[in-house]
Design a protein around this motif. Structure first.
Motif, PDB file in Angstrom:
ATOM      1  N   PRO A 123      14.341 -19.402 -18.733  1.00 47.05           N
ATOM      2  CA  PRO A 123      15.761 -19.607 -18.397  1.00 47.05           C
ATOM      3  C   PRO A 123      16.037 -19.277 -16.930  1.00 47.05           C
ATOM      4  CG  PRO A 123      15.566 -18.523 -20.526  1.00 47.05           C
ATOM      5  CD  PRO A 123      14.174 -18.593 -19.957  1.00 47.05           C
ATOM      6  N   GLN A 124      16.725 -20.176 -16.264  1.00 46.22           N
ATOM      7  CA  GLN A 124      16.931 -20.047 -14.824  1.00 46.22           C
ATOM      8  C   GLN A 124      18.391 -19.771 -14.464  1.00 46.22           C
ATOM      9  OE1 GLN A 124      14.223 -20.472 -12.387  1.00 46.22           O
ATOM     10  NE2 GLN A 124      13.208 -20.019 -14.321  1.00 46.22           N
ATOM     11  N   GLY A 125      19.070 -19.032 -15.309  1.00 46.46           N
ATOM     12  CA  GLY A 125      20.456 -18.689 -15.006  1.00 46.46           C
ATOM     13  C   GLY A 125      21.204 -18.281 -16.247  1.00 46.46           C
ATOM     14  N   GLU A 126      22.544 -18.251 -16.120  1.00 45.32           N
ATOM     15  CA  GLU A 126      23.369 -17.854 -17.250  1.00 45.32           C
ATOM     16  C   GLU A 126      24.738 -18.502 -17.133  1.00 45.32           C
ATOM     17  OE1 GLU A 126      23.981 -13.632 -17.178  1.00 45.32           O
ATOM     18  OE2 GLU A 126      24.155 -13.584 -15.001  1.00 45.32           O
ATOM     19  N   VAL A 127      25.400 -18.638 -18.288  1.00 45.74           N
ATOM     20  CA  VAL A 127      26.764 -19.153 -18.330  1.00 45.74           C
ATOM     21  C   VAL A 127      27.710 -17.969 -18.233  1.00 45.74           C
ATOM     22  CG1 VAL A 127      28.457 -20.430 -19.680  1.00 45.74           C
ATOM     23  CG2 VAL A 127      26.044 -21.117 -19.733  1.00 45.74           C
ATOM     24  N   LEU A 128      28.668 -18.053 -17.286  1.00 47.86           N
ATOM     25  CA  LEU A 128      29.605 -16.963 -17.047  1.00 47.86           C
ATOM     26  C   LEU A 128      30.965 -17.273 -17.656  1.00 47.86           C
ATOM     27  CD1 LEU A 128      28.825 -16.513 -13.237  1.00 47.86           C
ATOM     28  CD2 LEU A 128      27.698 -15.369 -15.155  1.00 47.86           C
ATOM     29  N   THR A 129      31.724 -16.252 -17.977  1.00 44.58           N
ATOM     30  CA  THR A 129      33.115 -16.467 -18.378  1.00 44.58           C
ATOM     31  C   THR A 129      33.947 -16.767 -17.136  1.00 44.58           C
ATOM     32  OG1 THR A 129      33.618 -14.116 -18.187  1.00 44.58           O
ATOM     33  CG2 THR A 129      32.853 -14.912 -20.343  1.00 44.58           C
ATOM     34  N   SER A 130      35.095 -17.393 -17.336  1.00 42.62           N
ATOM     35  CA  SER A 130      35.978 -17.714 -16.216  1.00 42.62           C
ATOM     36  C   SER A 130      37.414 -17.697 -16.688  1.00 42.62           C
ATOM     37  CB  SER A 130      35.640 -19.093 -15.642  1.00 42.62           C
ATOM     38  OG  SER A 130      36.527 -19.420 -14.590  1.00 42.62           O
ATOM     39  N   GLU A 131      38.317 -17.240 -15.830  1.00 41.30           N
ATOM     40  CA  GLU A 131      39.751 -17.262 -16.125  1.00 41.30           C
ATOM     41  C   GLU A 131      40.323 -18.661 -15.980  1.00 41.30           C
ATOM     42  OE1 GLU A 131      41.763 -14.669 -17.211  1.00 41.30           O
ATOM     43  OE2 GLU A 131      39.797 -13.756 -17.512  1.00 41.30           O
ATOM     44  N   ASP A 132      39.603 -19.539 -15.333  1.00 40.08           N
ATOM     45  CA  ASP A 132      40.074 -20.901 -15.117  1.00 40.08           C
ATOM     46  C   ASP A 132      39.519 -21.813 -16.213  1.00 40.08           C
ATOM     47  OD1 ASP A 132      41.345 -22.965 -13.921  1.00 40.08           O
ATOM     48  OD2 ASP A 132      40.364 -22.771 -11.982  1.00 40.08           O
ATOM     49  N   ALA A 133      40.096 -22.998 -16.321  1.00 40.00           N
ATOM     50  CA  ALA A 133      39.636 -23.986 -17.305  1.00 40.00           C
ATOM     51  C   ALA A 133      38.458 -24.752 -16.715  1.00 40.00           C
ATOM     52  CB  ALA A 133      40.784 -24.928 -17.673  1.00 40.00           C
ATOM     53  N   ARG A 134      37.320 -24.137 -16.737  1.00 39.82           N
ATOM     54  CA  ARG A 134      36.136 -24.736 -16.122  1.00 39.82           C
ATOM     55  C   ARG A 134      34.885 -24.090 -16.700  1.00 39.82           C
ATOM     56  NH1 ARG A 134      36.775 -21.769 -10.197  1.00 39.82           N
ATOM     57  NH2 ARG A 134      36.440 -19.641 -10.945  1.00 39.82           N
ATOM     58  N   TRP A 135      33.754 -24.703 -16.398  1.00 36.20           N
ATOM     59  CA  TRP A 135      32.474 -24.061 -16.662  1.00 36.20           C
ATOM     60  C   TRP A 135      32.090 -23.263 -15.423  1.00 36.20           C
ATOM     61  CZ3 TRP A 135      29.551 -29.009 -18.656  1.00 36.20           C
ATOM     62  CH2 TRP A 135      30.045 -29.337 -19.927  1.00 36.20           C
ATOM     63  N   SER A 136      31.537 -22.092 -15.658  1.00 35.53           N
ATOM     64  CA  SER A 136      31.089 -21.245 -14.554  1.00 35.53           C
ATOM     65  C   SER A 136      29.647 -20.838 -14.830  1.00 35.53           C
ATOM     66  CB  SER A 136      31.984 -20.000 -14.439  1.00 35.53           C
ATOM     67  OG  SER A 136      31.567 -19.174 -13.377  1.00 35.53           O
ATOM     68  N   ARG A 476      34.837 -28.429 -13.249  1.00 33.18           N
ATOM     69  CA  ARG A 476      36.123 -28.703 -13.915  1.00 33.18           C
ATOM     70  C   ARG A 476      36.121 -30.128 -14.452  1.00 33.18           C
ATOM     71  NH1 ARG A 476      40.752 -25.909 -13.115  1.00 33.18           N
ATOM     72  NH2 ARG A 476      41.820 -27.913 -13.365  1.00 33.18           N
ATOM     73  N   PRO A 477      36.922 -30.387 -15.484  1.00 33.64           N
ATOM     74  CA  PRO A 477      37.001 -31.757 -15.998  1.00 33.64           C
ATOM     75  C   PRO A 477      37.714 -32.728 -15.060  1.00 33.64           C
ATOM     76  CG  PRO A 477      38.545 -30.340 -17.168  1.00 33.64           C
ATOM     77  CD  PRO A 477      37.696 -29.448 -16.326  1.00 33.64           C
ATOM     78  N   ASP A 478      38.590 -32.173 -14.178  1.00 35.68           N
ATOM     79  CA  ASP A 478      39.273 -33.010 -13.195  1.00 35.68           C
ATOM     80  C   ASP A 478      39.650 -32.139 -12.018  1.00 35.68           C
ATOM     81  OD1 ASP A 478      41.507 -31.572 -14.140  1.00 35.68           O
ATOM     82  OD2 ASP A 478      41.897 -33.112 -15.645  1.00 35.68           O
ATOM     83  N   ILE A 479      40.193 -32.753 -10.979  1.00 39.04           N
ATOM     84  CA  ILE A 479      40.542 -32.005  -9.768  1.00 39.04           C
ATOM     85  C   ILE A 479      41.721 -31.106 -10.056  1.00 39.04           C
ATOM     86  CG2 ILE A 479      41.293 -32.179  -7.373  1.00 39.04           C
ATOM     87  CD1 ILE A 479      39.894 -34.892  -7.262  1.00 39.04           C
ATOM     88  N   ALA A 480      41.639 -29.867  -9.644  1.00 34.28           N
ATOM     89  CA  ALA A 480      42.706 -28.898  -9.868  1.00 34.28           C
ATOM     90  C   ALA A 480      43.923 -29.221  -9.004  1.00 34.28           C
ATOM     91  CB  ALA A 480      42.198 -27.502  -9.536  1.00 34.28           C
ATOM     92  N   ASP A 481      45.078 -28.733  -9.423  1.00 31.14           N
ATOM     93  CA  ASP A 481      46.299 -28.823  -8.629  1.00 31.14           C
ATOM     94  C   ASP A 481      46.375 -27.633  -7.684  1.00 31.14           C
ATOM     95  OD1 ASP A 481      47.196 -31.159  -9.914  1.00 31.14           O
ATOM     96  OD2 ASP A 481      48.010 -29.963 -11.562  1.00 31.14           O
TER      97      ASP A 481
END
Length: 484
Positions: A123-136, A476-481
């Motif tokens: 494994p070459q990394g990890e999935v982080l939690t995020s306060e934003d609606a995105r993958w981190s 993100r699924p789309d560009i943020a505002d």
């Protein structure tokens, strides 16, 4: 043609293939002074060209699929197995290894390759939690170009343990072995990976003196430096790397302690102590340099260790069945003898050894020491076993820790007592009911204090940490505002 046929490497450098060198040095057998060949030496210009080519080749090597990189490492391990006898012969003749030590080193080398074959798919990394609606994500990427500087004593494994994981993780490597062991610590590695199918330009062999070591640290393309060697040189490399904002992984010297607790089997303890102090003539960073024995066993242990030392033959391991071979060169031989002589002059008692025999040194036991004597304070790097007594566990811990180094400690005797002592000791490694010399490819290796910058070698976690960079990625699924 054999793996190490001199027609391939004689007077040449391995840098994008085998090329004629502009400088050269004889390959000398330390036991006899006989000439075994001529190795090419690098210049600063060679280093510059190699670093530039390595940076170019690293891009495509990093893009190679994990299974393809793993296959190269597996083939390298198979080649070490296939050519073990030939490689062992070079370790015996060029490095002064006794046959058993040479065989052990080759087994470590092939184990290192097979262990590192798992790194490309680790494994070459990890999935982080995020306060934003995105993958981190935090992902690991190859550092780029890695410089590996290796010493003479275990020349093959102490270079390979950085070369193999660095390559497996997608880096290119500049390897600078000690010029005294440039075949067994350099040519062997280059030839194995060449035959294993490593693409051209990914690994470069650059033997040379300290100026070449400086060049492989300072080359702009180099991002990580992996150094194994003396503490003074390591300090200089660490300082220079820090100024250049490069990571330096430093595995340095040791003055390792073996503690013999009350009630221990004295004969077994003396056998462990003799192995720890005399293996490869004491030329190991993990060598047992201090024997700390409970006062109830001190005389018996000293007598048993002395008997073992006196029974160990010294000579040429290529031509005789000996326990101790030559020291690497005359300068080191005289340094060891000088430390012993100075300690005796200061009041220590010579219980065994203390004698130069040809290119070697007899297994030596020193007693009656104080902790300020040279044989107790210094890393001797020779077959010398200083012995001192202790009365309480607190005193044993104080004596162990009263040392600038912190690499390896062995504790012999009752496990519960040993555990209590281990909790009080500052050391990168602690071995209960073993001596101080031990290494496995899957185990973290390194020291504290003047022994280095911690466990930066061995095991998936340490290797990934050492030879990759962390990159934060968000999606993100789309560009943020945004408010602008």
């Amino acid at each position: 043609m054999t793996l190490l046929d001199s027609d391939i490497w004689n007077k040449k450098l391995f840098s994008d293939g085998w090329k004629d060198a502009t400088r050269e040095q004889p390959v000398t057998e330390p036991a006899t002074g006989a000439r075994l060949g001529t190795v090419g030496l690098a210049t600063a210009e060679d280093v510059g060209r190699a670093a530039s080519r390595a940076a170019e080749a690293q891009q495509s090597w990093a893009a190679t699929s994990p299974q393809q990189r793993a296959a190269v490492l597996r083939r390298a391990g198979a080649l070490f197995t296939e050519h073990a006898a030939e490689i062992e012969d070079w370790l015996v003749r060029e490095a002064g290894s006794v046959r058993a030590k040479a065989g052990f080193e080759v087994q470590l080398a092939l184990g290192e390759c097979f262990e590192c074959a798992g790194l490309p798919t680790h494994p070459q990394g990890e999935v982080l939690t995020s306060e934003d609606a995105r993958w981190s994500l935090a992902r690991r990427r190859p550092a780029g170009v890695v410089s590996v500087i290796a010493p003479f004593n275990f020349p093959l494994i102490l270079g390979l343990r950085s070369v193999a994981p660095a390559l497996a993780l997608g880096n290119a490597v500049l390897l600078k072995p000690d010029p005294r062991t440039a075949v067994s610590g350099g040519v062997v590695i280059a030839r194995v990976f060449e035959e294993a199918g490593l693409p051209a330009g990914v690994l470069h062999l650059l033997p040379g003196d300290g100026s070449i070591g400086q060049a492989v640290v300072e080359a702009p393309e180099v991002r990580v430096v992996s150094f194994t060697g003396s503490t003074p040189v390591g300090r200089a490399i660490g300082e220079r790397a820090g100024r250049l904002l490069k990571r330096a992984h430093l595995e340095l010297g040791g003055n390792n302690a073996l503690v013999v607790l009350p009630g221990t089997d004295v004969q077994k303890a003396a056998s462990a102590g003799a192995f720890g102090s005399y293996l490869h003539q004491g030329q190991i960073c993990m060598t047992t340099g201090r024997h700390i024995v409970h006062e109830s066993l001190l005389d018996e242990y000293t007598a048993a260790l002395t008997a073992k030392a006196e029974a160990l033959p010294v000579g040429d391991p290529a031509r005789e069945d000996v326990a101790l071979g030559p020291l690497i060169d005359r300068r080191q031989l005289e340094r060891v003898h000088g430390i012993v002589s100075d300690s005796v002059a200061a009041g220590a008692t010579l219980a065994a050894g203390g004698e130069i025999v040809g290119a070697g040194y007899r297994a030596t036991v020193l007693t009656g020491l104080t902790t300020d004597m040279p044989a107790w304070r210094e890393e001797i790097f020779g077959p010398v076993a200083p012995v001192i007594g202790f009365s309480t566990l607190e005193e044993a811990a104080r004596i162990v820790n009263d040392c600038e180094f912190g690499l390896s400690v062995g504790i012999l005797g009752d496990v519960g007592t040993a555990m209590k002592l281990a909790d009080r000791i500052d050391s990168g490694k602690i071995h209960i009911n073993q001596q101080t010399v031990d290494d496995e490819p899957n185990a973290p290796f390194g020291g504290v204090k003047a022994s280095g910058t911690g466990s930066r070698f061995g095991g998936a976690a340490a290797n990934v940490e050492a030879f990759t960079e962390t990159q934060w990625v968000t999606v993100r699924p789309d560009i943020a505002d945004y408010p602008f």
